[in-house]
Write an enzyme that holds these catalytic residues in place. Structure first.
Site, PDB file in Angstrom:
ATOM      1  N   GLU A 180      -5.568  -8.555   0.168  1.00  0.00           N
ATOM      2  CA  GLU A 180      -6.441  -8.164   1.272  1.00  0.00           C
ATOM      3  C   GLU A 180      -7.945  -8.111   1.004  1.00  0.00           C
ATOM      4  O   GLU A 180      -8.071  -7.299   0.018  1.00  0.00           O
ATOM      5  CB  GLU A 180      -5.871  -7.014   2.099  1.00  0.00           C
TER       6      GLU A 180
ATOM      7  N   GLU B  28       0.608  -1.161   0.017  1.00  0.00           N
ATOM      8  CA  GLU B  28       0.076   0.120   0.064  1.00  0.00           C
ATOM      9  C   GLU B  28       0.785   1.357   0.024  1.00  0.00           C
ATOM     10  O   GLU B  28       0.913   2.078   0.975  1.00  0.00           O
ATOM     11  CB  GLU B  28      -0.917  -0.116   1.115  1.00  0.00           C
TER      12      GLU B  28
HETATM   13  O1  IFM Z   1      -4.558  -3.390   9.077  1.00  0.00           O
HETATM   14  C1  IFM Z   1      -4.601  -2.804   7.535  1.00  0.00           C
HETATM   15  C2  IFM Z   1      -3.448  -3.423   7.037  1.00  0.00           C
HETATM   16  O2  IFM Z   1      -2.172  -3.178   7.656  1.00  0.00           O
HETATM   17  C3  IFM Z   1      -3.355  -2.678   5.477  1.00  0.00           C
HETATM   18  N1  IFM Z   1      -4.709  -2.803   4.897  1.00  0.00           N
HETATM   19  C4  IFM Z   1      -5.758  -2.358   5.490  1.00  0.00           C
HETATM   20  C5  IFM Z   1      -5.739  -3.188   6.630  1.00  0.00           C
HETATM   21  C6  IFM Z   1      -7.032  -2.642   7.450  1.00  0.00           C
HETATM   22  O3  IFM Z   1      -7.216  -1.410   7.673  1.00  0.00           O
END
Ligand code: IFM
Length: 449
Positions: free
Chosen positions: A355, A166
């Site tokens: 994710e 990210e």
């Molecule tokens: O917990 C985070 C993760 O570290 C990065 N992506 C989003 C998740 C939820 O906020």
């Protein structure tokens, strides 16, 4: 009856990140990270909490691996803590840190679970931040050195590499909005960080190709492709600006498309691009990782800094206040398939959802179980999008749920529970939620209701 059907070779994983689950903050020779420092600042992390103990995965990785195996997952996405590998950020390597990740990977392999390692998921060594952090160009060399050590020391046990998690959050939450470590609010520093994160990704992939290692390597983006709140040309333009500033600025250069004109034109040279940088960034990658949680409607807003703003929505929300919009995942995946077509000479670069998940107010009931129906509903809807798109021919190869465990949710600390396994932070007891059993059935081929 509804059915979730996935290809036999689909990769099913859970995802976590070092600072959020490992704990052992001052053990095994680990150095200080920006999140240790940031958490000590009054008022920035909920209740002054930190990741010092978190889920104690540093000591409990075997128990956690057994849980993944129990539910049939075949991959684990974890991140390597830079301050565990090189405590001062550059220089001396810490053998205990290397040994920990080797133990973890070997344990995963014993259970038939592949190791998907993210090289950087936000825990920058504090000495590097003291030298300017991601806003300073020197970070690019430091990252290259660190990545090379990861490849050299762990290349034989890691099955899939993700350079960076990210970039958007690193650059903007960390250096523009100050909501994440290092807590800076400075547009120029944020733009520097954006370019240096892109560069770091490029130098790491370039170095990787010289190692002779063959595991796939890619990057994980959390793209924002907001929808225009209305059909008005102004709102459509607002959505385009948002997408450009929040997504294309990270994605396009890595795919060899250069920086979007809107950024280079409007910010007039604020991205600190030097000759040769675009070539360095645009290294061929083997897959694209996509993190998706929600999507916002946006409108034009003359008063706003970047001329757009988020608008109210009607959808139900998760405990993060994020609207539940499975259609947004479909739009993201289609957008990526479209923009990556033909890139690096590949017809369709594999896509992974690295994710996706739901924060809920999960409590253990009188029967000792956690009946997280809302999370299951969210997962059903998002997995259905993936299954349908695969049927339509999109090259989606895997899905990692965020997260295996409830964990340290950054500035929200332990108040938000994303796990499919509940963690009692007083005892470290793990209790699988119903969503873990839901995954077991889907993975086993019985995703039906
Ligand atoms: O917990 C985070 C993760 O570290 C990065 N992506 C989003 C998740 C939820 O906020």
């Amino acid at each position: 009856m509804n059915r979730l059907v996935f290809p036999k070779d689909f990769i099913w994983g859970t995802a976590t990140a070092s600072y959020q689950v490992e704990g052992a903050g001052h053990e095994g020779g680990r150095g200080e990270s920006i999140w240790d420092t940031f958490s000590r600042k009054p008022g920035v992390v909920y209740a002054g909490e930190n990741g010092e103990i978190a889920c104690d995965q540093y000591h409990r990785y075997a128990e956690d691996t057994a849980l993944m195996a129990e539910f049939g997952f075949n991959s684990y996405r974890f991140s390597i803590a830079w301050p565990r590998i090189i405590p001062a950020g550059t220089g001396k390597v810490n053998p205990e840190g290397i040994a920990y990740y080797r133990r973890l990977c070997e344990e995963l392999h014993k259970h038939g679970i592949s190791a998907c390692a993210t090289i950087y998921h936000w825990d920058l060594p504090q000495p590097l931040e003291d030298a300017g952090g991601w806003a300073s160009r020197s970070i690019v060399n430091a990252f290259e050195e660190y990545a090379k050590i990861c490849f050299r020391e762990l290349g034989d046990v890691v099955d899939r590499w993700i350079t960076i998690n990210e970039p958007l959050c690193i650059a903007y939450l960390g250096y523009l909005h100050g909501m994440h470590a290092p807590g800076i609010c400075d547009l120029q520093k944020a733009l520097n960080a954006a370019h240096h994160v892109n560069m770091a990704h490029g130098v790491a992939v370039k170095a990787y190709r010289k190692t002779g290692l063959t595991a796939p390597i890619g990057i994980t983006w959390n793209p924002v492709t907001p929808r225009p709140a209305t059909n008005s040309p102004a709102d459509k333009k607002a959505a385009k600006i948002a997408r450009t500033l929040e997504t294309e600025v990270f994605v396009f250069p890595c795919l060899g498309k250069g920086y979007p004109e809107l950024v280079t034109k409007d910010f007039k040279g604020s991205l600190p691009i030097k000759s040769g940088d675009l070539e360095t960034i645009a290294q061929p990658i083997d897959f694209i990782g996509i993190n998706y949680y929600f999507e916002n409607p946006v409108s034009a807003d003359k008063k706003a800094r970047f001329k757009y703003c988020n608008r109210p929505f009607w959808q139900d929300t998760t405990d993060m206040g994020w609207p539940i919009v499975p259609g947004g995942l479909e739009r993201q995946l289609k957008w990526f398939a479209e923009i990556s077509k033909g890139v690096f000479g590949k017809t369709d670069i594999p896509l992974f959802i690295t994710e996706n998940g739901y924060a809920g107010k999960d409590e253990i009931g009188p029967d000792g179980r956690i009946h997280d129906r809302d999370r299951i509903e969210y997962l059903k809807q998002h997995l259905s999008v993936c299954a349908d798109l695969i049927k339509d021919g999109l090259n989606i190869k895997g899905y990692y749920v965020w997260s295996l465990l409830d964990n340290f949710e950054w500035a929200c600390a332990y108040t938000k529970r994303f796990g499919i396994v509940h963690v009692d932070y007083n005892t470290q007891k793990r209790t699988p939620k119903d969503s873990a059993y839901f995954f077991r059935d889907v993975i086993a081929g019985f995703g039906e209701w």
